[in-house]
Design an enzyme around this catalytic site. Structure first.
Site, PDB file in Angstrom:
ATOM      1  N   GLU A  84       0.736  -1.293   0.092  1.00  0.00           N
ATOM      2  CA  GLU A  84      -0.117   0.055  -0.099  1.00  0.00           C
ATOM      3  C   GLU A  84       0.754   1.347   0.073  1.00  0.00           C
ATOM      4  OE1 GLU A  84      -3.473   0.423  -0.106  1.00  0.00           O
ATOM      5  OE2 GLU A  84      -3.323  -1.765  -0.765  1.00  0.00           O
ATOM      6  N   SER A 459     -48.180 -36.720  30.711  1.00  0.00           N
ATOM      7  CA  SER A 459     -47.696 -37.453  31.890  1.00  0.00           C
ATOM      8  C   SER A 459     -46.616 -36.891  32.575  1.00  0.00           C
ATOM      9  CB  SER A 459     -47.625 -39.004  31.881  1.00  0.00           C
ATOM     10  OG  SER A 459     -48.744 -39.570  31.312  1.00  0.00           O
TER      11      SER A 459
END
Length: 775
Positions: A84, A459
């Site tokens: 860069e 149940s």
């Protein structure tokens, strides 16, 4: 003449110079304060972790993992600089050589073919300016770069850059890119991976290894060449790096499979903090245990897939040839977009059908053959595990999507379940959620059945009614008649309600303990009839079941109300915790790098209270410790002798639990616990339909698989209260046994309800009385 022309030129030049100075001065005076960069706070995503610190999920438009410049490998920094801004350490923010080169290209071609932005200028643009490409903005960028260089060190500038720069796929900064693409921290990156990251800023959308692997590799190799040229790496490192294959992280954000709890936490944070939840770097550490959560997810997935196989082969409804014609790229793209199952099943497409198996195309364009000789489950008429099938007669055609898995170096066929399940595990002493699964797979359905699905418990509700009975004059030796009853139905279409036992048989007079072990429906109906529906509803409230989801009729005795797996896990935890119900917790702590004030424990409790659809008030005593112990002791016998005996494969003696299957087999439950952990499993279809199996075969095996991998090696029994005693009774009558009685057993009582002799018990109306006068 010449002198006059020269004078005009000088005058124009002076005017331009003055104008430039005015513009420069104006822009300089209106610059933002670059010193604020030293106090930069980055927008960070909401991150959700297990209590051990393992990342579950990340939410927000920005994925960022801020890093200090001192944490970044020097080789990665060098790769960025040679890519860069090669003269970064030499210029004062403006690379004059690069600027002149770019200007020359612009004048000769009248096109902006070459950039001249330094790293400092990119910092200026990313923090203070927009992305529009104008000359005015460029001047601003240059002036800001000069100001930044005067106020910050090179190291500070570089740290700002590596954390702010966009690197594709929502990753901002090198820390996020390392995790996003490679599933690594920056110190774990290879040289090749560093070069690939360094090559991303120029074109992050097109150069990234997910979107365009070929371009990413070409760009990486170009960077590696620059690194070799600038002596950042040597020839040997270069050769190794350019030949390195690219391995993309399979899971870029989710490390622990816990999508349902993560989504619940996300919604909770948004509700409390609003949009700030996505911006202030909140790190929410849940109470979820990493190992238990993974065990829960696998137990659910394997249990549901096993059930689906028991239902036989179901041909897929998706055909890629019908969707895309003969486009192989479209086929493989579609296959890649289908998530793998938690057990590793992946999508494939049928290419050809042969007598002994299938040729299948995978999402990576690999072609594999699936032998079906040992796939007995695909045909309900199959009787032998190694039976041979003529695959051509089973109905597959070219283009059908199937699920396959590589197992022991061969490919096998699987089947995604259409049935769903939920699992919740709580610490009985703290109320902390240690594992929560809201469905087969979060990617396929975001609906959280553990918290949001109100289903009939069947149940599995009975223990709470037995607790009611124990606190209202009954003991586990009380005898109630298991016989037919007919009850007038005041609300339904039928004139009478005729409840039945599962086996449609009747045992006659039976002790409560044995009735619970065998889950006798008619005994529970009689208990509620005797003590009253109102009292039953009160006890449901004691155990945290929402009143608005219960029914005001005797059918509640058989679980016709509604509840969630989370409510059920908390309620059963009460039996393990001496009758005390703790509030549920799912957040351990919340941290934030930006939030003005630390999130206090009190605020977290308030956040949880608003989020959870169950009572989160301080701990409450649902029943006495003695009642809780007596019911738990009976539930231990359910595991040892009754419908829960499938849990005995764990080889432990500290397990307690109850199965529950609703009418029409629409819901299957198993709720169980030991002295530390309460865990609940529910199984059913979202659109209610018959499972065709009982809970003991469907929900219980999932619970067993989960507990097998999460229980501590040391057994944790429930401590027996001092007021509990054991007394020898007659099994048939429930009365105090005489010394010469043969059919006897020990039963537990409180000191107040212990049977001294038969006549006393009868007069007191306690355990020995046959309570058949109710109807």
């Amino acid at each position: 003449m010449f002198v006059r022309f020269l004078g005009k030129m000088v005058f124009v030049a002076m005017q331009l110079f003055v104008a430039a100075c005015v513009v420069f001065t104006y822009l300089y005076l209106h610059l933002p304060n670059v010193r604020t960069l030293t106090e930069t706070t980055y927008q960070e995503p909401l991150q959700i972790y297990t209590k051990q610190g393992d990342l579950i999920a990340e939410f927000g438009s920005v994925h960022r993992v801020p890093v200090s410049i001192h944490e970044v490998p020097s080789k990665l920094l060098d790769a960025i600089i040679v890519t860069e801004d090669q003269r970064f350490y030499e210029h004062n923010g403006i690379d004059v050589v690069g600027l002149l080169r770019a200007t020359n290209v612009l004048l000769s071609t009248r096109q902006k073919r070459q950039g001249a932005s330094t790293i400092t200028m990119q910092v200026a643009r990313n923090f203070f300016l927009g992305r529009e490409k104008t000359y005015f903005r460029k001047i601003n960028e240059i002036i800001l770069a000069l100001a930044i260089e005067r106020n910050l060190t090179k190291q500070q500038i570089l740290e700002l850059y590596i954390n702010k720069i966009y690197l594709g796929h929502r990753a901002y900064g090198v820390g996020a890119a390392a995790r996003n693409y490679f599933g690594k921290t920056i110190d774990e990156l290879t040289t090749a991976e560093m070069a690939m990251i360094a090559g991303l800023p120029k074109a992050p959308s097109t150069n990234n290894p997910i979107g365009n692997p070929k371009k990413a590799i070409a760009r990486r190799n170009l960077i590696l060449g620059k690194m070799l040229e600038k002596h950042v790496i040597n020839q040997e490192e270069y050769n190794e790096a350019v030949n390195e294959s690219v391995t993309i992280a399979k899971k870029r954000y989710d490390h622990i499979e816990a999508g349902h709890i993560a989504e619940f936490v996300r919604a909770t944070m948004i509700e409390h903090f609003g949009d700030k939840a996505y911006q202030e770097g909140f790190k929410v550490y849940t109470t979820v245990d990493s190992q238990q959560q993974q065990a829960a997810q696998i137990a659910i997935a394997e249990g549901l897939e096993a059930y689906e196989k028991r239902q036989g082969l179901k041909l897929g409804h998706e055909n890629l040839e019908a969707l895309y014609g003969k486009n192989i790229d479209a086929w493989t793209k579609h296959l890649r977009n289908i998530p793998h199952s938690p057990t590793g099943l992946e999508a494939g497409m049928v290419l050809a059908v042969e007598k002994d198996g299938l040729w299948v195309l995978l999402g990576n364009q690999e072609k594999v053959f699936v032998f079906l000789k040992d796939h007995c489950w695909i045909n309900k008429q199959c009787k032998k595990e190694k039976a041979a099938f003529d695959a051509g007669k089973l109905g597959w055609v070219l283009g059908d999507v199937v699920m396959v898995r590589n197992q022991d170096f061969s490919w096998v066929l699987g089947q995604l379940p259409s049935v769903q399940s939920a699992l919740v595990s709580l610490d009985v002493h703290t109320g902390n959620i240690e594992a929560l699964v809201g469905g087969y797979q979060f990617q396929r359905s975001h609906f959280n059945r553990a918290i949001q699905a109100y289903r009939q418990p069947g149940s599995v509700i009975k223990p709470f009614l037995y607790a009611m009975a124990i606190e209202n004059g009954y003991t586990m030796a009380s005898i109630v008649n298991d016989a037919p009853v007919i009850i007038e139905d005041m609300h339904g279409e039928n004139a009478y309600w005729r409840p039945k036992n599962v086996d449609s048989k009747f045992k006659g007079p039976i002790r409560l303990r044995q009735a619970l072990i065998q889950s006798r429906n008619l005994v529970t109906v009689r208990l509620v009839k005797n003590l009253g529906i109102k009292k039953a509803l009160e006890y449901f409230d004691h155990f945290g079941f929402n009143a608005q989801h219960q029914v005001d009729s005797l059918s509640l005795s058989l679980g016709s109300g509604l509840t969630t797996p989370l409510q059920m896990a908390r309620a059963f935890a009460g039996f393990a915790n001496h009758g005390e119900l703790n509030p549920v917790h799912f957040i351990d702590r919340i941290e934030s790098t930006h939030h003005a004030q630390p999130i206090s424990a009190e605020e977290i409790l308030e956040i949880e209270r608003k989020a959870l659809p169950i009572e989160t008030t301080p701990a409450q005593q649902a029943v006495t410790p003695e009642t809780a112990y007596i019911v738990a002791d009976a539930l231990h016998d359910v595991v040892e002798q009754g419908t829960g005996r499938g849990a005995k494969v764990l080889g432990r003696h500290d397990l307690y639990g109850k199965t529950g299957t609703t009418n029409g087999h629409a819901d299957a439950w198993f709720s169980g616990f030991n002295g530390n952990k309460s865990a609940v499993v529910w199984v059913g279809y979202d659109e209610q339909a018959s499972l065709k199996e009982y809970a003991a075969k469907l929900a219980l095996p999932i619970w067993v698989d989960f507990m097998k991998n999460t229980l501590s090696k040391k057994e944790v029994q429930i401590q027996r209260p001092e007021d509990i005693i054991s007394v020898l009774i007659d099994k048939k009558t429930g009365l105090l046994a005489d010394s010469d009685d043969k059919d006897t057993m020990f039963e537990i009582f409180t000191t107040e309800t212990q049977p001294n002799h038969s006549e006393k018990i009868k007069k007191a109306g306690h355990s020995a009385e046959i309570r058949d006068d109710l109807f």
